[in-house]
Design a protein around this motif. Structure first.
Motif, PDB file in Angstrom:
ATOM      1  N   ASP A  50     -38.769  68.166  53.048  1.00 54.69           N
ATOM      2  CA  ASP A  50     -37.491  67.469  53.168  1.00 54.69           C
ATOM      3  C   ASP A  50     -37.498  66.582  54.404  1.00 54.69           C
ATOM      4  N   ARG A  51     -37.420  65.270  54.190  1.00 59.86           N
ATOM      5  CA  ARG A  51     -37.397  64.282  55.274  1.00 59.86           C
ATOM      6  C   ARG A  51     -38.572  64.411  56.233  1.00 59.86           C
ATOM      7  N   LYS A  52     -39.759  64.786  55.699  1.00 65.37           N
ATOM      8  CA  LYS A  52     -40.966  64.905  56.517  1.00 65.37           C
ATOM      9  C   LYS A  52     -42.131  64.212  55.839  1.00 65.37           C
ATOM     10  N   VAL A  53     -42.987  63.629  56.663  1.00 63.03           N
ATOM     11  CA  VAL A  53     -44.226  63.035  56.172  1.00 63.03           C
ATOM     12  C   VAL A  53     -45.395  63.626  56.953  1.00 63.03           C
ATOM     13  N   GLY A  54     -46.575  63.556  56.321  1.00 60.36           N
ATOM     14  CA  GLY A  54     -47.805  64.022  56.952  1.00 60.36           C
ATOM     15  C   GLY A  54     -48.959  63.171  56.472  1.00 60.36           C
ATOM     16  N   LEU A  55     -50.129  63.417  57.010  1.00 63.91           N
ATOM     17  CA  LEU A  55     -51.306  62.643  56.635  1.00 63.91           C
ATOM     18  C   LEU A  55     -51.619  62.792  55.156  1.00 63.91           C
ATOM     19  N   ALA A  56     -51.950  61.676  54.508  1.00 62.39           N
ATOM     20  CA  ALA A  56     -52.332  61.681  53.095  1.00 62.39           C
ATOM     21  C   ALA A  56     -53.823  61.940  52.977  1.00 62.39           C
ATOM     22  N   ASP A  57     -54.227  62.492  51.822  1.00 62.21           N
ATOM     23  CA  ASP A  57     -55.651  62.670  51.585  1.00 62.21           C
ATOM     24  C   ASP A  57     -56.052  61.996  50.275  1.00 62.21           C
TER      25      ASP A  57
END
Length: 121
Positions: A34-41
């Protein structure tokens, strides 16, 4: 930003500051909560854009470019005109290969660690 993006970089040259001072800026990201992003793979196909700022702690606001042209850190050799996707789990750009999701098209080329311009898909 989630834990994969939150890196304390501090002010360049001050004690405790990271070297290099770039953190996880200019890397492909995905939604991780929820309302968070992180590194994509490369394997999940969920790239939503490219990180534009440098969150210092978990939960700090992340600015994400979702369309247009953005700088992206190259994770290998990329040539202008190649389609690109994220490398492994570090969010850097590599030349697209079969079975991966295209995240954009390289407008400039470069080698691992270089900043390249990418037209986002």
């Amino acid at each position: 930003a989630d834990a994969s993006l939150a890196v304390y970089t501090g002010v360049p040259g001050l004690p405790g500051s990271a070297n290099p001072n770039s953190g996880k800026q200019y890397r492909f990201v995905k939604v991780t909560g929820d309302r968070k992003v992180g590194l994509a793979d490369a394997d999940d196909g969920l790239v939503i854009g490219v990180m534009q700022n440098k969150p210092q702690v978990v939960g700090q606001a992340a600015t994400v470019a979702i369309r247009g042209v953005s700088l992206v850190v190259a994770g290998g050799t990329v040539t202008a005109g190649q389609q690109v996707c994220p490398k492994d789990t570090d969010g850097t750009a590599i030349a697209w290969s079969s079975g991966k999701t295209v995240a954009g098209t390289a407008l400039t080329g470069g080698d691992a660690g270089d900043l390249i311009s990418v037209l986002l898909v």
